[in-house]
Write a protein that holds these residues in place. Structure first.
Motif, short mmCIF file in Angstrom:
data_model
loop_
_atom_site.label_atom_id
_atom_site.label_comp_id
_atom_site.label_asym_id
_atom_site.label_seq_id
_atom_site.Cartn_x
_atom_site.Cartn_y
_atom_site.Cartn_z
N LEU A 39 28.86 38.17 46.47
CA LEU A 39 29.39 39.50 46.16
C LEU A 39 28.63 40.11 44.98
O LEU A 39 28.30 39.41 44.03
N PRO A 40 28.39 41.41 45.04
CA PRO A 40 27.79 42.07 43.88
C PRO A 40 28.74 41.99 42.68
O PRO A 40 29.96 41.94 42.85
N ASN A 41 28.18 42.01 41.48
CA ASN A 41 29.00 41.90 40.26
C ASN A 41 30.09 42.96 40.20
O ASN A 41 31.22 42.67 39.82
N ARG A 42 29.76 44.18 40.56
CA ARG A 42 30.75 45.27 40.50
C ARG A 42 31.93 44.99 41.42
O ARG A 42 33.08 45.19 41.04
N GLN A 43 31.66 44.53 42.62
CA GLN A 43 32.72 44.24 43.58
C GLN A 43 33.58 43.06 43.10
O GLN A 43 34.80 43.09 43.21
N LEU A 44 32.95 42.07 42.54
CA LEU A 44 33.67 40.91 42.02
C LEU A 44 34.54 41.31 40.83
O LEU A 44 35.68 40.88 40.70
N ARG A 45 34.01 42.18 39.99
CA ARG A 45 34.77 42.68 38.84
C ARG A 45 36.00 43.46 39.31
O ARG A 45 37.10 43.32 38.78
N MET A 46 35.83 44.29 40.34
CA MET A 46 36.96 45.07 40.88
C MET A 46 38.01 44.15 41.51
O MET A 46 39.21 44.37 41.36
N LEU A 47 37.55 43.11 42.18
CA LEU A 47 38.48 42.12 42.75
C LEU A 47 39.29 41.47 41.64
O LEU A 47 40.51 41.32 41.76
N GLY A 48 38.62 41.10 40.56
CA GLY A 48 39.32 40.52 39.42
C GLY A 48 40.35 41.47 38.84
O GLY A 48 41.47 41.07 38.50
N LEU A 49 39.99 42.75 38.72
CA LEU A 49 40.92 43.75 38.19
C LEU A 49 42.14 43.89 39.08
O LEU A 49 43.28 43.90 38.60
N VAL A 50 41.91 43.97 40.39
CA VAL A 50 43.02 44.11 41.33
C VAL A 50 43.95 42.89 41.25
O VAL A 50 45.17 43.03 41.21
N LEU A 51 43.38 41.70 41.19
CA LEU A 51 44.20 40.49 41.08
C LEU A 51 45.00 40.47 39.78
O LEU A 51 46.18 40.08 39.78
N MET A 52 44.39 40.90 38.68
CA MET A 52 45.12 40.95 37.40
C MET A 52 46.26 41.95 37.47
O MET A 52 47.37 41.69 36.97
N LEU A 53 46.03 43.11 38.10
CA LEU A 53 47.08 44.12 38.21
C LEU A 53 48.22 43.63 39.10
O LEU A 53 49.39 43.86 38.79
N ILE A 54 47.89 42.96 40.19
CA ILE A 54 48.92 42.40 41.06
C ILE A 54 49.75 41.36 40.30
O ILE A 54 50.98 41.36 40.37
N GLY A 55 49.08 40.49 39.58
CA GLY A 55 49.78 39.46 38.81
C GLY A 55 50.67 40.07 37.74
O GLY A 55 51.82 39.65 37.54
N THR A 56 50.15 41.07 37.03
CA THR A 56 50.93 41.74 36.00
C THR A 56 52.15 42.43 36.60
O THR A 56 53.26 42.35 36.06
N GLY A 57 51.95 43.09 37.72
CA GLY A 57 53.07 43.76 38.40
C GLY A 57 54.12 42.76 38.87
O GLY A 57 55.33 43.01 38.75
N ALA A 58 53.68 41.64 39.39
CA ALA A 58 54.62 40.62 39.85
C ALA A 58 55.44 40.06 38.69
O ALA A 58 56.66 39.88 38.80
#
Length: 65
Positions: A39-58
């Motif tokens: 995965l390109p760095n930008r896409q991997l960074r966005m995946l990390g952000l989405v996962l952090m937001l999901i975890g924080t929301g949960a």
């Protein structure tokens, strides 16, 4: 329960969860890691952000109920 103890428990749970896939299916784990490494760095960074937001929301949902 003291906050620091909760933090250590949470970190231990992360380690346990991270170990589930390599233990249960090493071949699938290797495929996943290889796929992520392409995965390109930008896409991997966005995946990390989405996962952090999901975890924080949960956590927020669980704590507020």
């Amino acid at each position: 329960m003291p906050v620091l103890q909760e933090l250590w428990i949470a970190l231990c749970l992360v380690v346990i969860i991270e170990g589930l896939l390599p233990f249960a299916s090493p071949a699938a784990y290797k495929r996943t890691v290889l796929g992520i490494s392409t995965l390109p760095n930008r896409q991997l960074r966005m995946l990390g952000l989405v996962l952090m937001l999901i975890g924080t929301g949960a956590i927020w949902l669980i704590r507020s109920s």
